[in-house]
Design a protein around this motif. Sequence first.
Motif, PDB file in Angstrom:
ATOM      1  N   HIS A  75      19.258  15.638  23.848  1.00 51.22           N
ATOM      2  CA  HIS A  75      19.411  14.811  22.641  1.00 51.22           C
ATOM      3  C   HIS A  75      19.130  13.351  22.957  1.00 51.22           C
ATOM      4  O   HIS A  75      19.463  12.856  24.039  1.00 51.22           O
ATOM      5  CB  HIS A  75      20.834  14.927  22.109  1.00 51.22           C
ATOM      6  CG  HIS A  75      21.067  16.177  21.313  1.00 51.22           C
ATOM      7  ND1 HIS A  75      22.083  16.310  20.414  1.00 51.22           N
ATOM      8  CD2 HIS A  75      20.387  17.358  21.275  1.00 51.22           C
ATOM      9  CE1 HIS A  75      22.038  17.516  19.857  1.00 51.22           C
ATOM     10  NE2 HIS A  75      21.026  18.174  20.378  1.00 51.22           N
ATOM     11  N   ALA A  76      18.538  12.642  22.007  1.00 55.36           N
ATOM     12  CA  ALA A  76      18.342  11.192  22.182  1.00 55.36           C
ATOM     13  C   ALA A  76      18.575  10.495  20.837  1.00 55.36           C
ATOM     14  O   ALA A  76      19.578  10.779  20.182  1.00 55.36           O
ATOM     15  CB  ALA A  76      16.965  10.904  22.756  1.00 55.36           C
ATOM     16  N   ILE A  77      17.655   9.629  20.429  1.00 53.52           N
ATOM     17  CA  ILE A  77      17.940   8.752  19.285  1.00 53.52           C
ATOM     18  C   ILE A  77      16.778   8.701  18.286  1.00 53.52           C
ATOM     19  O   ILE A  77      15.682   9.126  18.584  1.00 53.52           O
ATOM     20  CB  ILE A  77      18.214   7.298  19.768  1.00 53.52           C
ATOM     21  CG1 ILE A  77      17.064   6.821  20.657  1.00 53.52           C
ATOM     22  CG2 ILE A  77      19.550   7.225  20.472  1.00 53.52           C
ATOM     23  CD1 ILE A  77      17.206   5.387  21.142  1.00 53.52           C
ATOM     24  N   THR A  78      17.055   8.146  17.138  1.00 51.47           N
ATOM     25  CA  THR A  78      16.012   7.936  16.129  1.00 51.47           C
ATOM     26  C   THR A  78      15.422   6.538  16.316  1.00 51.47           C
ATOM     27  O   THR A  78      15.942   5.723  17.072  1.00 51.47           O
ATOM     28  CB  THR A  78      16.587   8.010  14.702  1.00 51.47           C
ATOM     29  OG1 THR A  78      17.433   6.875  14.507  1.00 51.47           O
ATOM     30  CG2 THR A  78      17.390   9.282  14.497  1.00 51.47           C
ATOM     31  N   ARG A  79      14.348   6.270  15.572  1.00 55.66           N
ATOM     32  CA  ARG A  79      13.712   4.954  15.667  1.00 55.66           C
ATOM     33  C   ARG A  79      14.585   3.834  15.136  1.00 55.66           C
ATOM     34  O   ARG A  79      14.361   2.668  15.459  1.00 55.66           O
ATOM     35  CB  ARG A  79      12.405   4.950  14.879  1.00 55.66           C
ATOM     36  CG  ARG A  79      11.261   5.585  15.609  1.00 55.66           C
ATOM     37  CD  ARG A  79       9.978   5.286  14.875  1.00 55.66           C
ATOM     38  NE  ARG A  79       8.900   6.148  15.337  1.00 55.66           N
ATOM     39  CZ  ARG A  79       8.038   5.810  16.297  1.00 55.66           C
ATOM     40  NH1 ARG A  79       8.129   4.633  16.875  1.00 55.66           N
ATOM     41  NH2 ARG A  79       7.092   6.641  16.662  1.00 55.66           N
ATOM     42  N   LYS A  80      15.518   4.161  14.297  1.00 53.94           N
ATOM     43  CA  LYS A  80      16.387   3.117  13.732  1.00 53.94           C
ATOM     44  C   LYS A  80      17.432   2.638  14.731  1.00 53.94           C
ATOM     45  O   LYS A  80      18.021   1.584  14.564  1.00 53.94           O
ATOM     46  CB  LYS A  80      17.110   3.656  12.484  1.00 53.94           C
ATOM     47  CG  LYS A  80      16.285   3.576  11.237  1.00 53.94           C
ATOM     48  CD  LYS A  80      17.071   4.086  10.044  1.00 53.94           C
ATOM     49  CE  LYS A  80      17.805   2.955   9.340  1.00 53.94           C
ATOM     50  NZ  LYS A  80      16.906   2.178   8.481  1.00 53.94           N
ATOM     51  N   ASN A  81      17.669   3.438  15.752  1.00 45.58           N
ATOM     52  CA  ASN A  81      18.694   3.090  16.733  1.00 45.58           C
ATOM     53  C   ASN A  81      18.317   1.802  17.472  1.00 45.58           C
ATOM     54  O   ASN A  81      17.177   1.645  17.894  1.00 45.58           O
ATOM     55  CB  ASN A  81      18.843   4.253  17.716  1.00 45.58           C
ATOM     56  CG  ASN A  81      20.054   4.102  18.608  1.00 45.58           C
ATOM     57  OD1 ASN A  81      20.142   3.140  19.375  1.00 45.58           O
ATOM     58  ND2 ASN A  81      20.975   5.033  18.496  1.00 45.58           N
ATOM     59  N   VAL A 102       4.951   4.107  10.324  1.00 42.31           N
ATOM     60  CA  VAL A 102       6.159   4.222  11.147  1.00 42.31           C
ATOM     61  C   VAL A 102       7.238   3.257  10.637  1.00 42.31           C
ATOM     62  O   VAL A 102       8.405   3.628  10.476  1.00 42.31           O
ATOM     63  CB  VAL A 102       5.830   3.927  12.629  1.00 42.31           C
ATOM     64  CG1 VAL A 102       7.092   3.599  13.412  1.00 42.31           C
ATOM     65  CG2 VAL A 102       5.108   5.118  13.249  1.00 42.31           C
ATOM     66  N   VAL A 103       6.836   2.035  10.366  1.00 38.65           N
ATOM     67  CA  VAL A 103       7.807   1.026   9.906  1.00 38.65           C
ATOM     68  C   VAL A 103       8.381   1.418   8.552  1.00 38.65           C
ATOM     69  O   VAL A 103       9.598   1.402   8.343  1.00 38.65           O
ATOM     70  CB  VAL A 103       7.140  -0.375   9.824  1.00 38.65           C
ATOM     71  CG1 VAL A 103       8.106  -1.384   9.229  1.00 38.65           C
ATOM     72  CG2 VAL A 103       6.675  -0.815  11.205  1.00 38.65           C
ATOM     73  N   ALA A 104       7.489   1.815   7.630  1.00 35.39           N
ATOM     74  CA  ALA A 104       7.951   2.093   6.271  1.00 35.39           C
ATOM     75  C   ALA A 104       8.800   3.363   6.203  1.00 35.39           C
ATOM     76  O   ALA A 104       9.862   3.372   5.587  1.00 35.39           O
ATOM     77  CB  ALA A 104       6.754   2.210   5.338  1.00 35.39           C
ATOM     78  N   LEU A 105       8.360   4.431   6.850  1.00 36.99           N
ATOM     79  CA  LEU A 105       9.079   5.704   6.744  1.00 36.99           C
ATOM     80  C   LEU A 105      10.446   5.642   7.412  1.00 36.99           C
ATOM     81  O   LEU A 105      11.383   6.295   6.985  1.00 36.99           O
ATOM     82  CB  LEU A 105       8.257   6.837   7.366  1.00 36.99           C
ATOM     83  CG  LEU A 105       7.065   7.305   6.551  1.00 36.99           C
ATOM     84  CD1 LEU A 105       6.217   8.268   7.371  1.00 36.99           C
ATOM     85  CD2 LEU A 105       7.516   7.979   5.251  1.00 36.99           C
ATOM     86  N   ASN A 106      10.541   4.861   8.475  1.00 37.10           N
ATOM     87  CA  ASN A 106      11.816   4.773   9.182  1.00 37.10           C
ATOM     88  C   ASN A 106      12.675   3.610   8.711  1.00 37.10           C
ATOM     89  O   ASN A 106      13.733   3.349   9.269  1.00 37.10           O
ATOM     90  CB  ASN A 106      11.565   4.678  10.687  1.00 37.10           C
ATOM     91  CG  ASN A 106      10.968   5.954  11.236  1.00 37.10           C
ATOM     92  OD1 ASN A 106      11.652   6.961  11.351  1.00 37.10           O
ATOM     93  ND2 ASN A 106       9.687   5.926  11.527  1.00 37.10           N
ATOM     94  N   GLU A 107      12.180   2.929   7.678  1.00 32.85           N
ATOM     95  CA  GLU A 107      12.905   1.779   7.114  1.00 32.85           C
ATOM     96  C   GLU A 107      13.315   0.800   8.203  1.00 32.85           C
ATOM     97  O   GLU A 107      14.470   0.383   8.292  1.00 32.85           O
ATOM     98  CB  GLU A 107      14.100   2.277   6.290  1.00 32.85           C
ATOM     99  CG  GLU A 107      13.634   3.001   5.041  1.00 32.85           C
ATOM    100  CD  GLU A 107      14.661   3.974   4.470  1.00 32.85           C
ATOM    101  OE1 GLU A 107      15.700   4.204   5.108  1.00 32.85           O
ATOM    102  OE2 GLU A 107      14.391   4.505   3.392  1.00 32.85           O
ATOM    103  N   LEU A 108      12.343   0.442   9.037  1.00 30.59           N
ATOM    104  CA  LEU A 108      12.602  -0.534  10.102  1.00 30.59           C
ATOM    105  C   LEU A 108      12.520  -1.944   9.526  1.00 30.59           C
ATOM    106  O   LEU A 108      12.039  -2.139   8.406  1.00 30.59           O
ATOM    107  CB  LEU A 108      11.583  -0.355  11.228  1.00 30.59           C
ATOM    108  CG  LEU A 108      11.505   1.058  11.825  1.00 30.59           C
ATOM    109  CD1 LEU A 108      10.435   1.138  12.908  1.00 30.59           C
ATOM    110  CD2 LEU A 108      12.863   1.488  12.400  1.00 30.59           C
TER     111      LEU A 108
END
Lengths: 457, 436
Positions: free
Chosen positions: A270-276, A386-392
């Motif tokens: 297990h690891a993390i999402t892009r928002k982490n 990537v930025v938009a879908l992950n709401e970065l």
Amino acid sequence: MATRAVAENTAVPALAPERQVAWPKRTKARLSNGLEVILVESHTIPKFHGDLYFRSGNAAAIERGPGLAEMTASVVRTGTAKRASRQIEEDLRRIGADLASSAGADTSAISFAGLSEFAEPLLGMVDELAREASFPESEFERERRQKLEEVKLSRTEPGFLASESLRKVLFGAHPYAQVSPSEDQVAAYKREELIGVYRDFYTPENGLLLLVGDFQPDAMLKSIEKVFGAWRGKKPQASVYPAPANPRGRRVYLVHLPGAVQTQILAGCHAITRKNPDWVKLGLTNSLYGGAFNSRLVMNIREDKGYTYSPRSGVNPLRQHGFFSVSAAVRNDVVAASLTEIFYEMDKLRSVPVPEAELADAQNYLSGVFSMGLATQNGLLGQIAVVALNELAEDYLETYRQKVRALTPADLLETSRKYLDSANMQMVVVGDRTQIESQAALFGDLEVFDAHGKRLD
Amino acid sequence: MKRLQIAMESTALANGLKVVIAPDTTAPVVTVGVYYKIGFRLEPRGRSGFAHLFEHMMFQGSANAPKMQHIKLINSSGGVLNGSTHYDITNYYEAVPSSALERVLWLEADRMRALKVDDENLRNQRDVVKEEVRVNVLNQPYGGFPWLDLPPVAFRNWANSHNFYGDFTDLDAADLADVFAFFKTYYVPNNAVLLMLGDVKPEEGFALAKKLFADIPAGAPPPFADPTEPEQNEERRGEVEEKFGTLPAMAIGYVVPKRRTADWCAMALLDQALHGGRAGKLYRELVLEEQIAVELDGGIEDIFGYNGPTQMVTRILHKQEYTSATTLAAFDGVIRDLQENGITEDELAQLKVKWESDYFSLLESGHGGMPRYGLMHLLACFTLFDGEPQLVNTILEGFLGVKREEIQAAARKYLRNEKRAIVFRRPATSRAKEAA
């Protein structure tokens, strides 16, 4: 030592001063129907590339049927209220366009590219597919039969079998556990279920339209309003699933493929999402470990030992949970030796701080590669998505390099200890058990399965 | 339609090295390529797979950049790199922030000047290449199908018909003497082109090329074996066992007319008519209408990137309930229709728009995160095969000028049974069933 020191070479030309990286302006809008739009100019070729994303995919459809969002996407392009399948394909060719409809775990998408001069007819086609797909019975039957053959075929591919097993092991009861439907599940798909998924997922409130290319944003936005303005539809209710249990201890899952002349290794945790907030740290750690040609693992098991052609590690960010994985297709007689090195390099990163010079090299690598996307329409589209879908954060692209540069050996040590979870790695090995079982069993409790997931004694 | 005009300049150094620069300041990134005019077609006999094994050796060390340093210097400059072996060329390429341009050119010059590798490097890369062959061919369903299966059936000249990835016995037989002989013969500046694309000013690029490459001595003009094929006058067939996959498969290849002729342009549009995605006649008929095939794709692979005999190939995986004969009959029906009825004006217009659109995309296509690989590839091949990098801006005209009658004439002249070869991949599992 796996990584041999290279003497400083004074003949190597120094780097010139770095040129400023300027990310292009993003024009953002939300139509009155809720559709989110992002436009970026790029005049490299007289074309444009786009994606119409819906923020629901196979995971959101899991209770209706595994893989149902993907099946829905396949049938979407085969007919609308106005055009039959053949007409759709010819009309696309007439304007020089390419179009694909697909779905992953978290999204469904219509992706397209075409000549700028025919932007409006192509957007019209995308709108028609998103709103008025008619799911002709005969087309559905053919696509389902087609999918059945694909599913059967994928069970003969070592790479597919490995990733299927790893996802099952890591995600258990969570929808992310299933990467592909079974033959029986495909056979059970009903046309009405596809229409249900389409009605719920393909709505402007659930949508995100991204365009990158040779156009003027103001004029393009007007075209978009004209084409998509009349569309209506609500955001679907999101299902919430409990977090998957994190598997403890090292375990080995052997998928028996009689006659295999090589073994596909895939291990993960297990690891993390892009928002982490740890995302950038883990990205840099991964590029040092096995994410680049120059990484420790590649230098060790490929360039030093010749066990494998393409060892890789990566962080796989699904929207709700991420996982870390490392893979290598190796010679049958070095399965144990390869796993030993995979753990050696992981444990080393977990226990010894990365030398400053090696860290600087990896920072240069990651920040340089990040800017490559700028050069082409498709590359830019990928990064905007990537930025938009992950709401970065809005300034994610602009600040990424700075964040990479700020990291220290202590950050990487901490990150490795946290996420390269050596003690709890789940290992999948796909190969001929008669050649690899005793080697694999050295690394943890071992279970053997056939290509259909049936447990073997 | 909007015309594309790629800005470029080219020159040649005194040692024969050609240099092509295509400036574009969209991003502060530069793509560098070195193409050598030698591919697996002309590798030495008894050394199948050697051109590719040698490509691996070019990453193993040069006089001033020992093993691991080449890769490390490019990655740590913020760049990516790779190489690949084709029929008639082998390429090495990097994409880096433009601040690293001189460093990358220095590395390419160093390995063009003096490869420095030993037996250990060769053993290591031989092992790596064997795993590459296993992961791509020997341990994959339909591995190597049809690119490795078709040539031995289709061609009579060893140059075109041998195993390009290499028999393991041949790979094992290769030694360091082979490596250095190959390097000395083919890896000379007068057999290569250097390319720089992106954020580079032509005058600076040329100055750097001169500074770093000018002192590499020219070699003797490399010998090139004749790859010509004897005229084919009969259909050729062969069979290969499929070890993992469950579906029967076949590949049908027709000889392609000589490149840069009017017939070649017509054949390219014919290819688009047959294989252009879901609108293509073959996909529509065999997959969508008759539903015999599960997968169908093909065409003239890398149409600008070869310089010898090649084929237009259709690759088909079909359902088990249809025999090979039935599948082939359906395929033949599509070909016959083209020969008898040709295509409509409307269809031809569609094909041309799509061809031009695909060409633009080809120029921008990447390769493992490497921007502008496509443009680099075309510039390099037009330089090495034709001596005319400017073709990148004019070659479209030949295709856009093709007439309806020419398409039908090409179908009649080239899509003949006596000009084709067919390979069947038969699943071992289904054969076992049939025998039982």
